[in-house]
Enzyme design. Structure first.
Site, short mmCIF file in Angstrom:
data_model
loop_
_atom_site.label_atom_id
_atom_site.label_comp_id
_atom_site.label_asym_id
_atom_site.label_seq_id
_atom_site.Cartn_x
_atom_site.Cartn_y
_atom_site.Cartn_z
CG HIS A 131 -0.70 -21.56 6.21
ND1 HIS A 131 -0.82 -21.81 7.56
CD2 HIS A 131 0.28 -20.63 6.08
CE1 HIS A 131 0.07 -21.09 8.22
NE2 HIS A 131 0.74 -20.35 7.35
CB CYS A 151 0.98 -17.24 6.34
SG CYS A 151 2.39 -17.64 5.28
#
Length: 176
Positions: A131, A151
Site C-alpha cells: 500500500h 504490510c
C-alpha cells in the site's frame, strides 16, 4: 414596464446559461493510472534490502524502496507481531478506498501459516497489503521507514503504478 424588464432580464439569463452549457465540459480525469506494458509475472520483495521488484518473465520492469512491518526481522507468525510475511503468496485483491491511498492484497495467511498459529492457539493475522502511505502513513514514514503492522509500503505515487500494473493471481515472493 416592470414586467417587461423582468421578462427581458429572464431572457438574458437564459441566453447566458445556454452559453455556459454550450462550452465543452472538461475531460474527466481518470481515477486510476493505466498500464499497457508487458505483464507483471512476479513480484519479488527482498526485506533485507527493503526493495520490491515487479518482474515480467526475467526482466525487472520497476523497482521500489519499501517500508515493512514495525518488527521487520523474521516471518510473520501471529496477529499483532508487526512482522511482514516471508515466502510465496499471491496478489488476491485490490482496494481503491484504502486509508493508505490504494492497496493491493497479499494472500497471507496460507494453510501453513494458519496451522502454525493454531499449534500455539493463536491467530495468524491477516490483511497484509502492498500500500501507499496516505495521510496516516505520511506521519510515520519520514521518522521510521518500517512503520506498518506487517504490510509493504511505498509512496502514494508508487502505489498508483503498482495498482495499475498488477493483476489478481500474480505470485509474490517475499525473501528475508
Amino acid at each position: 414596464m416592470f414586467r417587461a424588464d423582468r421578462r427581458h432580464f429572464s431572457m438574458m439569463m437564459l441566453a447566458a446559461l445556454a452559453g455556459c452549457s454550450s462550452k465543452p465540459a472538461p475531460a474527466p480525469r481518470p481515477q486510476f493510472k493505466t498500464y499497457s506494458g508487458p505483464p507483471v509475472t512476479q513480484v519479488v520483495v527482498n526485506k533485507g534490502q527493503r526493495r520490491m521488484h515487479l518482474v515480467s518473465n526475467r526482466s525487472v520492469l520497476k523497482s521500489y524502496d519499501v517500508g515493512l512491518g514495525n518488527q521487520p526481522a523474521g516471518h510473520k507468525q501471529f496477529e499483532g507481531d508487526g512482522k511482514t510475511p516471508e515466502g510465496l503468496y499471491f496478489i488476491d485483491r485490490f482496494n481503491p478506498r484504502s486509508r493508505y491511498h490504494l492497496s493491493v492484497g497479499v494472500s497471507y495467511p496460507n494453510e501453513h501459516d494458519r496451522a502454525y498459529a493454531a499449534a500455539f492457539m493463536r491467530e495468524p493475522g491477516g490483511d497484509i497489503f502492498i500500500h501507499g502511505r496516505g495521510p496516516e502513513g505520511n506521519k510515520f514514514a519520514p521518522k521510521n521507514r518500517d512503520w506498518t503492522a506487517g504490510c509493504i509500503a511505498v509512496t502514494d505515487e508508487e502505489i498508483e503504478e503498482v495498482f495499475a500494473m498488477l493483476q489478481p493471481g500474480v505470485p509474490i515472493m517475499i525473501y528475508a
